[in-house]
Design a protein around this motif. Structure first.
Motif, PDB file in Angstrom:
ATOM      1  N   ALA A 158       0.796  -1.125  -0.082  1.00 36.06           N
ATOM      2  CA  ALA A 158      -0.120   0.175  -0.049  1.00 36.06           C
ATOM      3  C   ALA A 158       0.972   1.393  -0.080  1.00 36.06           C
ATOM      4  N   PHE A 182       0.623   4.045  -1.644  1.00 32.82           N
ATOM      5  CA  PHE A 182       0.219   5.676  -1.332  1.00 32.82           C
ATOM      6  C   PHE A 182      -0.345   5.750   0.004  1.00 32.82           C
ATOM      7  N   VAL A 183      -0.880   4.659   0.713  1.00 37.30           N
ATOM      8  CA  VAL A 183      -1.396   4.848   2.076  1.00 37.30           C
ATOM      9  C   VAL A 183      -0.253   5.079   2.919  1.00 37.30           C
ATOM     10  N   THR A 239      -0.297   1.240  -6.418  1.00 34.35           N
ATOM     11  CA  THR A 239      -1.639   1.471  -6.227  1.00 34.35           C
ATOM     12  C   THR A 239      -2.093   2.932  -6.312  1.00 34.35           C
ATOM     13  N   GLU A 296      -4.259   3.801  -9.331  1.00 32.23           N
ATOM     14  CA  GLU A 296      -5.652   3.264  -9.216  1.00 32.23           C
ATOM     15  C   GLU A 296      -6.515   4.059  -8.209  1.00 32.23           C
ATOM     16  N   ILE A 297      -5.780   4.108  -7.116  1.00 28.70           N
ATOM     17  CA  ILE A 297      -6.541   4.899  -6.142  1.00 28.70           C
ATOM     18  C   ILE A 297      -6.989   6.325  -6.747  1.00 28.70           C
ATOM     19  N   ALA A 300      -9.934   5.882  -8.859  1.00 29.16           N
ATOM     20  CA  ALA A 300     -11.130   5.379  -8.214  1.00 29.16           C
ATOM     21  C   ALA A 300     -11.639   6.562  -7.471  1.00 29.16           C
ATOM     22  N   LEU A 301     -11.047   7.497  -6.851  1.00 31.08           N
ATOM     23  CA  LEU A 301     -11.260   8.613  -6.225  1.00 31.08           C
ATOM     24  C   LEU A 301     -11.986   9.724  -6.932  1.00 31.08           C
ATOM     25  N   TYR A 341     -15.891   6.853  -6.255  1.00 31.11           N
ATOM     26  CA  TYR A 341     -15.844   7.235  -4.792  1.00 31.11           C
ATOM     27  C   TYR A 341     -15.826   8.886  -4.981  1.00 31.11           C
ATOM     28  N   LEU A 343      -9.393  -2.823  -4.228  1.00 32.59           N
ATOM     29  CA  LEU A 343      -8.705  -1.431  -4.127  1.00 32.59           C
ATOM     30  C   LEU A 343      -9.550  -0.589  -3.205  1.00 32.59           C
ATOM     31  N   HIS A 401      -8.170   0.314   0.430  1.00 33.15           N
ATOM     32  CA  HIS A 401      -7.101   1.618   0.211  1.00 33.15           C
ATOM     33  C   HIS A 401      -7.853   2.870   0.276  1.00 33.15           C
TER      34      HIS A 401
END
Lengths: 199, 107
Positions: free
Chosen positions: A53, A55-56, A126, A129-130, A133-134, A138, B63, B66
């Motif tokens: 992870a 980015f996290v 990631t 992709e995050i 997705a954001l 999301y 995903l 995350h």
């Protein structure tokens, strides 16, 4: 399955995180407790890296170890009440009992449940992709989070500002000059009398 | 030996327990907030671990864990800012952040 490096990193970072968390409990000085907290956050960021992870982990270092750590240091500096230090209430024994029970139940569930885990692949990146997705799936929570941050920022400013005006107003009211100030002082006395009557 | 999902879950449970102990037993309101942050971080570790070890039915890497952690970090940062502002505000009116002395509602 895993390389030696991943296994060693997991055990080392876990020991760092858990040991630093215990350091918060055992530190005698408030500032030392904050430093232990930042170290625990850094250890958790390392654990996030071992879980692919990236980015996290970066967000963890930036937000927790950086921003929240500095914020807590500021709060401790602004509340200089070192008489009590990092002491405990008399709930330290019952607190340890409750925490042990909760932790034990979670460990039992984690070890007894048959998790249908899949074989892990390589460490994928990631961040892209995050981000995708954001801004797609999301998007609404993302916008709500921005509104929440604005509200929290304004709320924090209002809370601290309102408290800062208090002593100045009291000084002005004490001088008894001006109608507004005397009226405020009278209102303050009424409030004070009401609160004292409740004792 | 390899590192499995259970290892991460056990570490997360231990960290959550320590955070709960800090939140229950400490006297300083700011240290209690630190315990709460530690508990939130333990939950984040759980979410990321599940995200890593569980893949979707069609084989793509998951995903949602995350993204959820990103939102938890956002909310925790907002919570920390407001809670620390509250602590400073309480200190300016009561001259203490000792939770045993902030007992106006009990009297």
């Amino acid at each position: 399955m895993d390389g030696f490096g991943v296994t060693a990193a997991f055990w080392g970072l876990s020991a760092l995180a858990v040991g630093s968390a215990l350091g918060i409990m055992l530190a005698r000085s408030l500032l030392h407790a904050v430093l232990w907290l930042i170290l625990a956050f850094a250890g958790l960021a390392g654990l996030f890296v071992t879980l692919s992870a990236d980015f996290v982990a970066v967000a963890q270092v930036l937000v927790y170890a950086g921003a929240v750590g500095v914020l807590v240091v500021f709060a401790i500096m602004l509340t200089p009440n070192s008489q009590t230090g990092n002491s405990e209430t008399r709930m330290v024994g019952p607190g340890l009992f409750v925490a042990s029970v909760v932790s034990g139940i979670m460990v039992y569930i984690a070890t007894q449940t048959d998790w249908s885990t899949a074989a892990r692949g390589d460490f994928p990146a990631t961040a892209l992709e995050i981000g995708t997705a954001l801004t797609n799936r999301y998007l609404l929570p993302f916008e709500v989070a921005s509104v929440l941050l604005i509200a929290a920022m304004v709320g924090a400013i209002v809370l601290v500002r309102a408290a800062r005006d208090e002593p100045e107003r009291r000084e002005l009211a004490g001088e008894g000059e001006g109608e507004v100030n005397t009226a405020e002082a009278a209102g303050r006395e009424v409030v004070a009398a009401g609160s004292h009557g409740g004792h | 030996m390899s590192v499995s999902l259970e290892h991460y879950l056990v570490v997360s449970a231990v960290l959550f327990g320590i955070g709960l102990w800090i939140a229950l037993a400490k006297r300083n309101a700011i240290i209690i907030l630190m315990g709460i942050e530690l508990m939130l971080n333990a939950v984040n570790l759980t979410l990321v671990a599940f995200n890593r070890f569980v893949t979707l039915a069609d084989g793509r890497p998951a995903l949602a864990g995350h993204v959820f952690v990103i939102f938890v970090i956002t909310v925790a940062a907002a919570e920390a800012a407001v809670a620390l502002a509250l602590a400073v505000s309480v200190y300016r009116t009561r001259s203490t952040v000792d939770i045993e002395q902030i007992d106006l509602l009990k009297r």
